[in-house]
Write an enzyme that holds these catalytic residues in place. Structure first.
Site, mmCIF file in Angstrom:
data_model
loop_
_atom_site.group_PDB
_atom_site.id
_atom_site.type_symbol
_atom_site.label_atom_id
_atom_site.label_comp_id
_atom_site.label_asym_id
_atom_site.label_seq_id
_atom_site.Cartn_x
_atom_site.Cartn_y
_atom_site.Cartn_z
ATOM 1 N N GLY A 1 0.832 -1.210 0.000
ATOM 2 C CA GLY A 1 0.000 0.000 0.000
ATOM 3 C C GLY A 1 0.856 1.244 0.000
ATOM 4 O O GLY A 1 2.059 1.176 -0.246
ATOM 5 N N ASN A 2 0.260 2.384 0.241
ATOM 6 C CA ASN A 2 1.030 3.619 0.383
ATOM 7 C C ASN A 2 0.401 4.476 1.458
ATOM 8 O O ASN A 2 -0.633 4.120 2.024
ATOM 9 C CB ASN A 2 1.109 4.350 -0.965
ATOM 10 N N ARG A 3 1.040 5.621 1.745
ATOM 11 C CA ARG A 3 0.628 6.379 2.925
ATOM 12 C C ARG A 3 -0.468 7.406 2.661
ATOM 13 O O ARG A 3 -0.710 8.266 3.501
ATOM 14 C CB ARG A 3 1.824 7.121 3.490
#
Ligand code: CTP
Length: 410
Positions: free
Chosen positions: A208-210
């Protein structure tokens, strides 16, 4: 007279900045608003209700039990007001508001608010940064209240810090820009993608990413407020959905792609604020992957949703907006993206600002111009993007009118 016809309740908490509320009331009235004042008992120690009665021509409400207010004055004011602004908003008043108390004239009126709610905090910097204060602020914001300030400057005891109430003129300006935008997007249907995507590796792990999703949700909230019909295609986030907006929840880029492609033709505007993962694991393990000495992952490209909408759009959407996070050559890279993805506008963020903060610094890039904006809250940036969208919508409807006239038989 830009607040002409607007009805505003000014609610005062008990703080030294209460004297500035006199100027706020005058400023709102100067801009054409009709103003009523409610005060906590504590506020009356700082400034007299008579002052406000003199200014507004109506008694300031200080006590729900007073005989002059037969009936339910808090319900009446809550119904009447297009906006309620609490200035000064003290730590105590906001704590009580966030926990839903209604035991004085200001809180009871707030509890009955039908219109927009604004808080202009004023307190010592240590009180403002207190975790209880910050969590109450988050609660109030999550319920849709707008928090104006505080600003950094001299505080009541002479120290310099963040806690000073915004100047009355700035508060009036912020309220005006909030209220007068209302409805300028009515009749438009807007689809917004928001948040990260999660690309599953196995039943318990993902890549995922932030991205927090706050930028997309801020656009959704402002668009909704400005009268648009809004659908959010949302990756996994925990943010309140703006009331009235439709939300379609997805997890992966492929799910987001499917959700957008099956819908985009029904929308006038599509805004892609999601941080879509460019790659996903080639295979998703059906069972949890056991640990070994090392693990090699093969990643494959995800579909580019923005580019696909750009390539397939015919009449709709009339306006297509993408985001870009760039580390160098901001304008040129954004312009390349604009062309490559057939978008009308790219909101280019500087990567140095990072993902997930409260503010953004962006440059708006369209076919003809590049407009660098100062650092601002995501909410303010949302309004800037929507202002541009409105202009692009107007241009495109003018264009299609001319085309229709041109095509019409004589
Ligand atoms: N986007 C998308 N689908 C993807 C990847 C990105 O719709 N699979 C959208 C994002 O929502 C955003 C825009 O495309 O609006 C910019 O994404 P970005 O990843 O910066 O674009 P790329 O062209 O992939 O940029 P780069 O080549 O610099 O990685």
């Amino acid at each position: 007279m830009s607040l002409q016809g607007k009805r505003i309740v000014v609610g005062l908490g008990g703080g030294i900045a209460a004297f500035k509320a006199v100027e706020l009331v005058r400023e709102l009235m100067r801009r054409g608003a009709e103003v009523r004042v409610v005060m906590t008992e504590a506020a009356t120690h700082f400034v007299g209700p008579i002052t406000f009665a003199g200014l507004t021509g109506k008694p300031a409400v200080t006590d729900l039990w007073a005989e002059d207010y037969a009936g339910e004055v808090h319900v009446e004011l809550g119904d009447w007001a297009d906006a309620i602004v609490i200035a000064p908003a003290t730590m105590n008043l906001m704590a009580r508001a966030s926990s839903g108390q209604a035991n004085d004239a200001v809180l009871a009126t707030l509890a009955c608010a039908r219109g927009d709610v604004f808080f202009a905090p004023a307190m010592h910097a240590r009180m403002w940064s207190h975790p209880a204060m910050q969590s109450n602020i988050q609660t109030l914001r999550a319920r849709g209240a707008v928090v104006l300030g505080p600003v950094t400057g001299p505080l009541a005891n002479g120290e310099i810090g963040e806690g000073r109430m915004m100047e009355p003129e700035d508060i009036a300006e912020a309220i005006e820009s909030h209220l007068v935008h209302s409805d300028d997007l009515s009749g438009s249907r807007i689809l917004i993608t928001a948040g990260p995507t999660h690309e599953d590796l196995d039943p318990v792990r993902y890549l995922g990413n932030r991205s927090s999703g706050r930028m997309g949700y801020a656009i959704a909230s402002r668009a909704q407020h400005r009268g648009a019909e809004v659908t959010i295609v949302s990756g996994p986030v925990h943010l309140p959905v703006p009331s009235g907006a439709e939300v379609v929840r997805v997890r992966s880029a492929e799910e987001m792609h499917a959700a957008v492609m099956s819908r985009f033709e029904h929308f006038d505007v599509v805004i892609m604020a999601a941080a879509v993962a460019d790659y996903r694991p080639e295979r998703r393990a059906t069972r949890k992957i056991k640990k070994g000495k090392s693990l090699k992952l093969e990643l494959v490209r995800n579909p580019d949703i923005l580019a696909d909408v750009g390539a397939k759009r015919a009449r709709r959407p009339s306006v297509l907006v993408g985001f870009a996070l760039e580390t160098e050559n901001l304008e040129q890279s954004a312009r390349d993206k604009l062309e490559r993805k057939a978008a009308d506008l790219i909101v280019a963020n500087e990567a140095s600002a990072g993902l997930g903060g409260d503010t953004n610094r962006a440059t708006l890039v369209d076919a003809a111009t590049a407009t660098p904006l100062p650092e601002m809250t995501k909410r303010a940036l949302a309004d800037q993007v929507l202002d541009r969208v409105r202009t692009l919508l107007n241009n495109s409807s003018q264009r299609s009118r001319l085309e229709t006239e041109h095509e019409a038989p004589n």
